[in-house]
Write a protein that holds these residues in place. Sequence first.
Motif, short mmCIF file in Angstrom:
data_model
loop_
_atom_site.label_atom_id
_atom_site.label_comp_id
_atom_site.label_asym_id
_atom_site.label_seq_id
_atom_site.Cartn_x
_atom_site.Cartn_y
_atom_site.Cartn_z
N UNK A 145 0.63 -1.09 0.03
CA UNK A 145 -0.08 0.13 0.05
C UNK A 145 0.53 1.29 -0.18
N UNK A 146 2.16 1.12 0.57
CA UNK A 146 2.64 2.61 0.61
C UNK A 146 4.20 2.60 -0.16
N UNK A 147 4.72 1.23 -0.38
CA UNK A 147 6.00 1.33 -1.00
C UNK A 147 6.17 0.84 -2.46
N UNK A 148 5.29 0.08 -2.78
CA UNK A 148 5.19 -0.86 -4.09
C UNK A 148 5.00 0.22 -5.44
N UNK A 149 4.49 1.42 -5.16
CA UNK A 149 4.46 2.21 -6.12
C UNK A 149 5.56 2.90 -6.68
N UNK A 150 6.47 2.93 -5.59
CA UNK A 150 7.90 3.37 -6.02
C UNK A 150 8.95 2.49 -6.31
N UNK A 151 9.08 1.45 -5.27
CA UNK A 151 10.00 0.37 -5.22
C UNK A 151 9.68 -0.80 -5.90
N UNK A 152 8.49 -1.11 -6.57
CA UNK A 152 7.93 -2.09 -7.43
C UNK A 152 7.42 -3.36 -6.50
N UNK A 153 6.58 -3.86 -7.02
CA UNK A 153 5.86 -5.08 -6.23
C UNK A 153 6.93 -6.01 -5.62
N UNK A 154 7.98 -6.24 -6.46
CA UNK A 154 9.09 -7.19 -5.74
C UNK A 154 10.39 -6.50 -5.12
N UNK A 155 10.00 -5.16 -4.88
CA UNK A 155 10.99 -4.39 -4.14
C UNK A 155 12.24 -4.06 -4.78
N UNK A 156 12.49 -4.51 -5.87
CA UNK A 156 13.80 -4.32 -6.51
C UNK A 156 13.95 -3.12 -7.02
N UNK A 157 13.11 -2.03 -6.97
CA UNK A 157 13.31 -0.75 -7.37
C UNK A 157 12.91 -0.60 -8.79
N UNK A 158 13.22 0.85 -9.36
CA UNK A 158 13.15 1.10 -10.65
C UNK A 158 11.69 1.74 -10.95
N UNK A 159 10.78 1.35 -10.42
CA UNK A 159 9.29 2.08 -10.77
C UNK A 159 9.68 3.69 -10.81
N UNK A 160 10.05 4.15 -9.64
CA UNK A 160 10.39 5.76 -9.61
C UNK A 160 11.93 6.03 -9.80
N UNK A 161 12.41 6.68 -10.62
CA UNK A 161 13.74 6.45 -11.20
C UNK A 161 14.71 6.40 -10.02
N UNK A 162 14.62 6.99 -8.98
CA UNK A 162 15.73 7.23 -8.13
C UNK A 162 15.55 6.01 -6.86
N UNK A 163 14.50 5.18 -6.97
CA UNK A 163 13.98 4.40 -5.71
C UNK A 163 14.93 2.91 -5.67
N UNK A 164 15.59 2.91 -4.77
CA UNK A 164 16.59 2.02 -4.73
C UNK A 164 16.00 0.56 -4.75
N UNK A 165 16.84 -0.57 -4.84
CA UNK A 165 16.45 -2.02 -4.93
C UNK A 165 16.57 -2.32 -3.54
#
Length: 136
Positions: free
Chosen positions: A43-63
């Motif tokens: 609900x709070x993190x996946x929109x930037x960090x991705x559903x798998x938490x590997x980053x990349x959705x938001x350009x500077x969101x880390x893995x």
Amino acid sequence: MRRAAPLLLILLAACQPEDIFYTQAKPQKEDVSDLTGAQIYAENCASCHGDDAKGGVYPSAPDLTKLSARHGGSFPTRHVMSTIDGYAKGTQRAPMPEFGALLESEMEVWVDEKGVQTPTPAALVRLAEYLESVQD
């Protein structure tokens, strides 16, 4: 009496709860007390960090699956919770929003690796535990 009727209606309306004047419900902060760490993440993190938490959705969101690797093989729980909460705002490199107010929940005692006990919102602890569970 005819002149007093409108005034009487205005006075009666003023005595009613203010919610009677709103057609929409006032926004309520979601209760995160009973959510799992995975649900809080979704609900709070996946929109930037991705559903798998590997980053990349938001350009500077880390893995987020490499946090332990970037910290000498040990998961940096205190740093992670401080970053999410917003306490570490001056030390982070990316435009991470503060989530502390959104994660307010019952407090629990979190014990760090040195045995230091810190009262911490349970939702924040659940989220950190989830992030630790997804480390590569």
